[in-house]
Motif scaffolding. Structure first.
Motif, mmCIF file in Angstrom:
data_model
loop_
_atom_site.group_PDB
_atom_site.id
_atom_site.type_symbol
_atom_site.label_atom_id
_atom_site.label_comp_id
_atom_site.label_asym_id
_atom_site.label_seq_id
_atom_site.Cartn_x
_atom_site.Cartn_y
_atom_site.Cartn_z
ATOM 1 N N TYR A 150 -5.611 11.707 9.090
ATOM 2 C CA TYR A 150 -4.668 12.282 10.050
ATOM 3 C C TYR A 150 -3.460 11.372 10.225
ATOM 4 O O TYR A 150 -3.518 10.173 10.021
ATOM 5 N N MET A 174 -0.673 11.708 13.267
ATOM 6 C CA MET A 174 -0.203 12.459 14.425
ATOM 7 C C MET A 174 1.073 11.846 15.001
ATOM 8 O O MET A 174 1.398 10.686 14.743
ATOM 9 N N SER A 197 3.444 11.741 12.025
ATOM 10 C CA SER A 197 4.019 12.975 11.479
ATOM 11 C C SER A 197 5.523 12.823 11.287
ATOM 12 O O SER A 197 6.088 13.314 10.306
ATOM 13 N N MET A 250 -1.765 16.865 10.521
ATOM 14 C CA MET A 250 -0.628 16.206 11.152
ATOM 15 C C MET A 250 -0.525 16.750 12.572
ATOM 16 O O MET A 250 -1.408 17.485 13.011
ATOM 17 N N VAL A 285 5.583 16.340 17.257
ATOM 18 C CA VAL A 285 6.267 15.060 17.494
ATOM 19 C C VAL A 285 6.979 15.048 18.846
ATOM 20 O O VAL A 285 7.887 14.256 19.064
ATOM 21 N N LEU A 334 0.763 23.949 8.339
ATOM 22 C CA LEU A 334 1.938 23.284 7.782
ATOM 23 C C LEU A 334 2.666 24.199 6.809
ATOM 24 O O LEU A 334 3.902 24.276 6.808
#
Length: 274
Positions: free
Chosen positions: A121, A123, A127, A144, A147, A229
């Protein structure tokens, strides 16, 4: 040998054994990094943050992206020739916006191809860094995340939503200041995401993604899976090199004084062959 000597030897062993184990594990990681670089013909940088627990008290320690991490990664990038690709292996819950943005800018400005590899991951700030790379290679089960900025322990978007439900005269000065900071934080992150995406995705798509990922549409820990995504229009490659998993395994056991960013600490010459 008298019992007191045995006890002293035992305590000396307890003191030195973790250090010896740490050095051995460190050498193993450097070996795998070099093997990875030889296969990929790149500069490999590893940033792995894991939750750890103190063996004695069981207190959880959380690692995240810090200014020290950005300093090390920027140093590694400076030591890499402009024509050498960079692979950043990333495993992080996120961290400081400033540090994440510094890393993202450095990756974006590197002239050769940059790739972020996500085995599990990446995050928040992770990301943000991944979006700046030319390519994202991600495990088919990895994720991900959004943000959107956080102000203290609260999402900036939630602070604004809470303030909008009340009249201004019902709020104290501190809350109003917090709301002003939250609005600015969202605008700043939104603009940054747009700037790093517009050249490779086009203005319209960059505006859409910056709005979607930065404004609190989801909770901060919402998992952006492979399918999500792709729905957002973020291209990812799921062909993760097997050696990444082997390297990742070397970070499983908590070891004291373990650095979170590693790379071979020597400058590479332009056109260096592995």
């Amino acid at each position: 040998m008298d019992p007191s000597s045995v006890i002293w030897i035992f305590f000396v062993f307890l003191f030195f054994y973790p250090q010896v184990l740490f050095r051995y594990r460190l050498l193993q990681r450097y070996k795998f990094i070099k093997q990875f670089e030889a296969v990929r013909k790149t500069r490999a940088i590893v940033m792995i943050h894991r939750q750890e627990q103190l063996a004695l008290f069981g207190i959880p320690l959380y690692k995240y992206i810090t200014i020290e991490d950005s300093e090390e990664i920027l140093r590694a990038i400076r030591m890499t020739p402009e024509d050498m690709p960079i692979d950043l292996i990333l495993h992080t819950p996120g961290g400081l916006v400033l540090a994440s943005e510094q890393i993202a800018i450095a990756l974006k400005e590197h002239k050769a191809k940059t790739t972020v590899i996500i085995p599990h991951y990446a995050m928040s700030g992770g990301s943000l860094i991944a979006l700046a790379a030319d390519e994202i290679i991600i495990d088919k089960n990895a994720v991900m995340g959004p943000v959107d900025p956080q102000i203290g322990q609260y999402p900036a978007a939630s602070i604004i939503n809470a303030i909008n439900t009340k009249y201004t005269d019902e709020l104290d000065d501190e809350t109003l200041i917090l709301g002003d900071i939250a609005r600015k934080a969202i605008v700043q992150v939104k603009e940054f995401v747009y700037d790093i995406l517009k050249d490779k995705m086009g203005e319209e798509k960059a505006k859409y993604l910056s709005e979607t990922l930065s404004t609190g549409k989801w909770t901060h820990d919402y998992p952006l899976t492979i399918n999500k995504l792709k729905d957002l229009g973020i291209e990812v490659n799921t062909e993760l090199p097997n050696i990444v998993y082997e390297l990742f395994d070397l970070y499983r056991q908590p070891v004291n004084q373990r650095p979170s960013v590693q790379y071979v600490p020597v400058p590479y010459k332009r056109g260096t062959k592995k």
